[in-house]
Design an enzyme around this catalytic site. Structure first.
Site, PDB file in Angstrom:
ATOM      1  N   LYS A 122       0.822  -1.216   0.000  1.00 54.40           N
ATOM      2  CA  LYS A 122       0.000   0.000   0.000  1.00 54.40           C
ATOM      3  C   LYS A 122       0.853   1.264   0.000  1.00 54.40           C
ATOM      4  O   LYS A 122       0.455   2.276  -0.566  1.00 54.40           O
ATOM      5  CB  LYS A 122      -0.939   0.028   1.214  1.00 54.40           C
ATOM      6  CG  LYS A 122      -2.112  -0.931   1.096  1.00 54.40           C
ATOM      7  CD  LYS A 122      -3.218  -0.544   2.073  1.00 54.40           C
ATOM      8  CE  LYS A 122      -4.394  -1.493   2.005  1.00 54.40           C
ATOM      9  NZ  LYS A 122      -5.447  -1.140   2.961  1.00 54.40           N
ATOM     10  N   LYS A 214      -5.194 -10.136  -7.161  1.00 56.94           N
ATOM     11  CA  LYS A 214      -6.446 -10.362  -6.425  1.00 56.94           C
ATOM     12  C   LYS A 214      -7.499  -9.326  -6.821  1.00 56.94           C
ATOM     13  O   LYS A 214      -7.167  -8.194  -7.186  1.00 56.94           O
ATOM     14  CB  LYS A 214      -6.184 -10.415  -4.917  1.00 56.94           C
ATOM     15  CG  LYS A 214      -6.233  -9.120  -4.211  1.00 56.94           C
ATOM     16  CD  LYS A 214      -6.177  -9.285  -2.688  1.00 56.94           C
ATOM     17  CE  LYS A 214      -6.121  -7.875  -2.124  1.00 56.94           C
ATOM     18  NZ  LYS A 214      -6.155  -7.747  -0.701  1.00 56.94           N
ATOM     19  N   LYS A 217     -10.805  -3.523  -4.517  1.00 61.00           N
ATOM     20  CA  LYS A 217     -11.539  -2.258  -4.645  1.00 61.00           C
ATOM     21  C   LYS A 217     -10.695  -1.210  -5.333  1.00 61.00           C
ATOM     22  O   LYS A 217     -11.225  -0.261  -5.886  1.00 61.00           O
ATOM     23  CB  LYS A 217     -11.855  -1.707  -3.247  1.00 61.00           C
ATOM     24  CG  LYS A 217     -12.845  -2.507  -2.451  1.00 61.00           C
ATOM     25  CD  LYS A 217     -12.852  -2.012  -0.998  1.00 61.00           C
ATOM     26  CE  LYS A 217     -13.766  -2.847  -0.140  1.00 61.00           C
ATOM     27  NZ  LYS A 217     -13.627  -2.535   1.288  1.00 61.00           N
TER      28      LYS A 217
HETATM   29  P1  AMP Z   1     -11.255  -5.077   2.852  1.00 60.79           P
HETATM   30  O1  AMP Z   1     -12.189  -4.637   1.805  1.00 60.79           O
HETATM   31  O2  AMP Z   1      -9.828  -5.015   2.402  1.00 60.79           O
HETATM   32  O3  AMP Z   1     -11.519  -4.459   4.191  1.00 60.79           O
HETATM   33  O4  AMP Z   1     -11.550  -6.622   3.029  1.00 60.79           O
HETATM   34  C1  AMP Z   1     -12.684  -7.109   3.697  1.00 60.79           C
HETATM   35  C2  AMP Z   1     -12.631  -8.614   3.776  1.00 60.79           C
HETATM   36  O5  AMP Z   1     -12.711  -9.172   2.449  1.00 60.79           O
HETATM   37  C3  AMP Z   1     -11.338  -9.169   4.376  1.00 60.79           C
HETATM   38  O6  AMP Z   1     -11.651 -10.301   5.170  1.00 60.79           O
HETATM   39  C4  AMP Z   1     -10.529  -9.587   3.186  1.00 60.79           C
HETATM   40  O7  AMP Z   1      -9.633 -10.630   3.481  1.00 60.79           O
HETATM   41  C5  AMP Z   1     -11.632 -10.063   2.226  1.00 60.79           C
HETATM   42  N1  AMP Z   1     -11.203  -9.932   0.828  1.00 60.79           N
HETATM   43  C6  AMP Z   1     -10.840  -8.790   0.185  1.00 60.79           C
HETATM   44  N2  AMP Z   1     -10.508  -9.040  -1.098  1.00 60.79           N
HETATM   45  C7  AMP Z   1     -10.676 -10.383  -1.280  1.00 60.79           C
HETATM   46  C8  AMP Z   1     -10.490 -11.259  -2.400  1.00 60.79           C
HETATM   47  N3  AMP Z   1     -10.105 -10.816  -3.592  1.00 60.79           N
HETATM   48  N4  AMP Z   1     -10.772 -12.578  -2.215  1.00 60.79           N
HETATM   49  C9  AMP Z   1     -11.194 -13.053  -1.006  1.00 60.79           C
HETATM   50  N5  AMP Z   1     -11.350 -12.280   0.087  1.00 60.79           N
HETATM   51  C10 AMP Z   1     -11.105 -10.956  -0.036  1.00 60.79           C
END
Ligand code: AMP
Ligand code: TRP
Length: 351
Positions: A122, A214, A217
């Protein structure tokens, strides 16, 4: 009946997880995290938190941040999280998260945080210009979990290293203050070591444009992800345009090796249908991608369409969302405050 769901909340194991209110929630968040949140409700006492203090570790537009906090909350509710039986709230409303994070900043070691790969990603090349908050982010995450002394933390694969750090911080606190913890009758371990729950066929959903990255967002291409608010036509287009390779689908799992895009689409199908990947390949192996993609469109629209519709309906009533968050915060704080008071006593801070 003596099943876990009928037990009083106090003796059901506690689950905590957080999602950042930054941009649209996507299929990766849904399969990697939110569907797991929903299924854990049956037998656990769950706290699901919109982690707005984590979001501001990178610059945010205040107006967008406010609407993202409500949007993530709407997605939780639309996906089937029960905010009456469980607790849904935004992190900044419960000051104990930030309060405990400071104490944990003083327990965590620089060397531990220096190893965090997500910070390196990041912060990018211009590390000198990253916020101090972005660097300390994992200690705040540890505080989120430990302030509730949660037993389980459902997350996607990308959070594994942060969970290991949370365990190290909990362990070091328990060791550093062992005498005081014991003297105060708090047993041997004040903080239980939280267990990550990284399970299921879709702990790492990949980009639809590049099977080695991956789904995220922050990807500049909206075609790389399926957002929970996408309508049926958009979902269909994104799947039809998803990158594939020229070969037919294999009939065995081994045939997915070295074919990241094929592996990803089969994984998504499996996760949405609740089948094993092998079972998906049994149905579609030997066929071309076009036929498989058609089936995937139907499945994705059937599963995600109603959630998108519900999110849009909830968006029209922000007052309702705000009441859910305020009520959740009050109940969360009732759990967090006694932990924080005990931490102050253990560390030697007067209150
Ligand atoms: P975040 O949006 O980064 O706060 O992620 C929220 C949750 O979604 C966390 O548990 C992440 O590990 C999961 N997550 C985010 N991106 C992915 C992805 N591409 N595949 C699986 N899990 C994800
Ligand atoms: N860091 C997590 C993410 O980016 C979000 C998060 C913050 C979290 N605090 C947490 C997840 C506590 C689980 C438990 O996905």
């Amino acid at each position: 009946m003596t099943d876990a769901a009928s037990q009083p909340a106090a003796i059901r194991p506690r689950v905590f997880s957080g999602v950042q209110p930054t941009g649209n929630l996507h299929l990766g968040n849904y399969l990697g995290a939110i569907t797991r949140f929903v299924s854990l409700q049956e037998a656990h006492e769950c706290l699901y938190c919109v982690v707005d203090l984590h979001a501001i570790t990178v610059p945010q537009n205040p107006e967008d941040l406010r609407s993202s906090i409500r949007d993530v909350t709407a997605a939780f509710l639309a996906a089937g999280i029960d905010a009456k039986r469980h607790i849904v709230f935004n992190q900044s409303r419960v000051a104990e998260h930030a309060e405990l994070a400071w104490v944990l900043n003083c327990v965590a070691r620089l060397g531990w945080l220096n190893r965090m790969t997500q910070f390196k990603e990041k912060a990018g090349k211009d590390r000198e210009n990253a916020s101090v908050g972005l660097y300390a982010y994992p200690a705040l995450m540890a505080a989120d979990i430990l302030v509730y002394r949660a037993a389980f933390v459902p997350v996607g694969e990308d959070q594994k290293q942060h969970l290991e750090l949370a365990r190290d911080i909990a362990q070091k606190f328990n060791n550093d203050f062992a005498a005081e913890i014991e003297a105060r009758g708090q047993g041997e371990a004040f903080f239980p070591l939280p267990e990550p729950l990284i399970q299921g066929p879709a702990t790492r959903v990949m980009s639809l444009r590049d099977g080695t990255k991956k789904m995220s967002k922050s990807d500049p291409s909206d075609n790389s992800r399926i957002n929970l608010v996408d309508d049926a036509e958009t979902i269909a287009q994104k799947i039809r345009r998803a990158k594939t390779d020229p070969d037919a689908l294999p009939s065995e799992i081994e045939g997915l090796a070295g074919r990241p895009e094929a592996d990803n689409l089969v994984g998504i199908y499996a996760a949405l249908s609740g089948e094993a990947k092998q079972e998906v390949l049994r149905q579609f192996g030997g066929g071309q991608f076009s036929g498989f993609k058609g089936a995937l469109v139907d499945l994705a629209v059937a599963k995600l369409g109603p959630i998108g519709t519900e999110i849009r309906a909830l968006r029209a009533d922000p007052g309702h969302i705000d009441r859910v968050l305020a009520d959740g915060a009050e109940r969360a704080r009732a759990i967090a405050r006694p932990t924080m008071d005990a931490v102050k006593d253990i560390v030697g801070l007067l209150r």
